[in-house]
Design an enzyme around this catalytic site. Structure first.
Site, PDB file in Angstrom:
ATOM      1  N   ALA A 159       0.907  -0.809  -0.036  1.00 14.52           N
ATOM      2  CA  ALA A 159      -0.368  -0.057   0.191  1.00 14.52           C
ATOM      3  C   ALA A 159       1.211   0.925  -0.025  1.00 14.52           C
ATOM      4  O   ALA A 159       1.696   1.716   1.232  1.00 14.52           O
ATOM      5  CB  ALA A 159      -0.574   0.008   1.406  1.00 14.52           C
ATOM      6  N   ASP A 160       1.114   2.393  -1.082  1.00 17.39           N
ATOM      7  CA  ASP A 160       1.134   3.314  -0.862  1.00 17.39           C
ATOM      8  C   ASP A 160       0.497   4.548  -0.506  1.00 17.39           C
ATOM      9  O   ASP A 160      -0.897   4.177   0.335  1.00 17.39           O
ATOM     10  CB  ASP A 160       1.500   3.920  -2.232  1.00 17.39           C
ATOM     11  CG  ASP A 160       0.117   4.380  -3.509  1.00 17.39           C
ATOM     12  OD1 ASP A 160       0.910   4.351  -4.020  1.00 17.39           O
ATOM     13  OD2 ASP A 160      -0.995   4.114  -2.941  1.00 17.39           O
TER      14      ASP A 160
END
Lengths: 140, 327
Positions: free
Chosen positions: A92-93
């Site tokens: 996840a960014d």
């Protein structure tokens, strides 16, 4: 802040367990609290916290968070998702994390302050915060 | 054989491993560090890195704690991306030859009090570390590192075609400033709206990362990114038929909406389209020219690279198209 609920009954028993655990682990700090809970998937969720009552989130909350995270990050079926899973480790960014938080807000009808969102780095942390916010809402 | 090595003391101070490293990797070609007005931007496309031997070489550059972090990523592609990010930042900074004793493996990193990574230089009585700043960003398909001298820097990259799971307008109403909501609401084509949202997102992320205080300290609704009219003498846009709505050659400005003390007029931005597939935003402080003259426009150098193998300057080509900012 411990409310009378099933969660905290579990907390009561885990105190004994934590004393045992501390003995086994040989830790000398008497302030360390170990809250142990079991999620529906059967994975033990373990959290330590200092000077803070820590009740493990409800299994249903954890499961719902897992479902949302899995969908948002389009995780392949073989990727194991546990409460300890960190969003960053799942790829996840920052945009993913904010999207996840927004979906959690909608799913649980809560509002997460920006300041708190930085504390949401794993499934467990999300579930814990959700349960606290849902509890607060029901008390209001 | 090693034209960049200065003095016999260099070889003697090298750790045995590092000496072997330089002997076997003559392709750690030195690069001139950026001047105060320059911004360097390096990017890697993970799909172009296929050699297992090369990936092993990258692993050898990492200290144990970083290797552990790479291995904690869940999935081969994620591990590869994390490995490339570390290899990119280590090799790039080492190539600037700030200090002849620095090799990719010997570099140490730390974080500031808000968690922003920075280089930990070893001070000595007769050497002051240079004010070299860097920032990393990556998506699954592109890993980037921006470098500046004497200015904080923040970068962010996103895939142009990235899907937004939430409704874009609901999302921006929740997190962005009113001006930005109005701007995006005025775009009727959903595909264009999504792309303009992504551009704004990367610009806002780059700004917060440049500030170095973390997402929670600079909530996105406390500042607005605005596109102003093109300034005279702004960077000329090389023809790009995919240029969307608003920011062709526009100036990019940030406006603070709360009573915060930071001076927003000192920040400058660049918005790029990279490799035809990604948006990249860069934010850094303007270098104020002496005598109060107008600040110097950002000079940007972009390289496409494969660490330890090759690099190609792509600024001014179709691989790195400026779609906003710079002034």
């Amino acid at each position: 802040m411990a409310a009378v609920s099933a969660t905290c009954v579990r907390f009561g028993t885990s105190l004994n367990q934590s004393a045992k655990l501390n003995q086994i682990a040989g830790t000398s700090t008497s302030f360390k609290l170990v809250a142990i809970g079991w999620t529906r998937t059967g994975f033990p969720s373990l959290r330590t916290s200092h000077f803070r009552v820590s009740c493990a989130a409800k299994p249903e909350t954890v499961q719902k968070v897992c479902d949302i995270v899995r969908k948002q990050l389009a995780l392949p079926a073989e990727t194991e998702l546990t409460p300890a899973s960190k969003f960053s480790e799942l790829g996840a960014d920052s945009l993913d994390t904010v999207e996840i938080v927004m979906e959690l807000e909608e799913a649980f009808s809560i509002s997460v302050e920006e300041e708190s969102s930085q504390n949401i780095t794993s499934v467990q942390e999300a579930a814990d915060l959700i349960d606290i916010l849902v509890q607060k809402k029901s008390e209001a | 054989m090693f034209p960049y090595m200065r003095g016999a003391s260099f070889t003697m101070k090298l750790h045995c491993f590092d000496k072997k490293f330089f002997n076997s990797s003559p392709l750690l070609v030195p690069v001139q560090p950026p001047s105060r007005t320059e911004t360097h931007f390096w990017y890697v496309l993970p799909d172009e890195v296929k050699s297992e031997a090369l990936l092993r070489k990258y692993r050898e550059l990492l200290p144990q704690c970083e290797e552990k972090k790479v291995d904690s990523m869940r999935g081969d592609e994620l591990r590869k991306g994390a490995l490339l990010a570390r290899a990119l930042v280590r090799t790039t900074i080492a190539r600037y030859q700030i200090n002849t004793q620095v090799s990719p493996r010997s570099l140490e990193f730390t974080t500031n009090i808000h968690g922003k990574p920075e280089v930990r230089w070893h001070h000595s009585d007769d050497w002051l570390p240079p004010p070299l700043h860097f920032n990393i960003s990556h998506t699954s398909s592109l890993v980037a590192c921006g470098v500046t001298m004497d200015s904080p820097i923040g970068i962010d990259v996103e895939e142009k075609q990235r899907a937004i799971k939430n409704n874009v307008l609901s999302f921006v109403r929740r997190y962005f400033s009113r001006h930005e909501v109005e701007f995006l609401s005025s775009i009727l084509d959903p595909a264009v709206q999504r792309q303009e949202f992504l551009k704004l997102w990367t610009l806002k992320e780059a700004y917060v990362k440049a500030l170095g205080r973390g997402f929670s300290a600079s909530p996105f609704n406390t500042f607005a990114i605005r596109f102003g009219p093109a300034k005279e003498g702004s960077f000329h846009l090389s023809g790009n038929s995919n240029s969307e709505a608003c920011c062709k050659e526009s100036e990019i400005l940030v406006e603070s909406l709360d009573s915060s003390t930071h001076d927003t007029s000192t920040w400058q931005f660049a918005l790029l389209e990279l490799a035809g597939s990604h948006y990249a935003s860069i934010c850094r402080r303007k270098d104020i020219a002496p005598e109060g003259k107008a600040s110097v426009p950002m000079k940007l150098k972009v390289w496409k690279t494969i660490p330890l193998v090759e690099d190609k300057i792509v600024s001014g080509t179709d691989s790195a198209v400026i779609i906003g900012g710079l002034s």
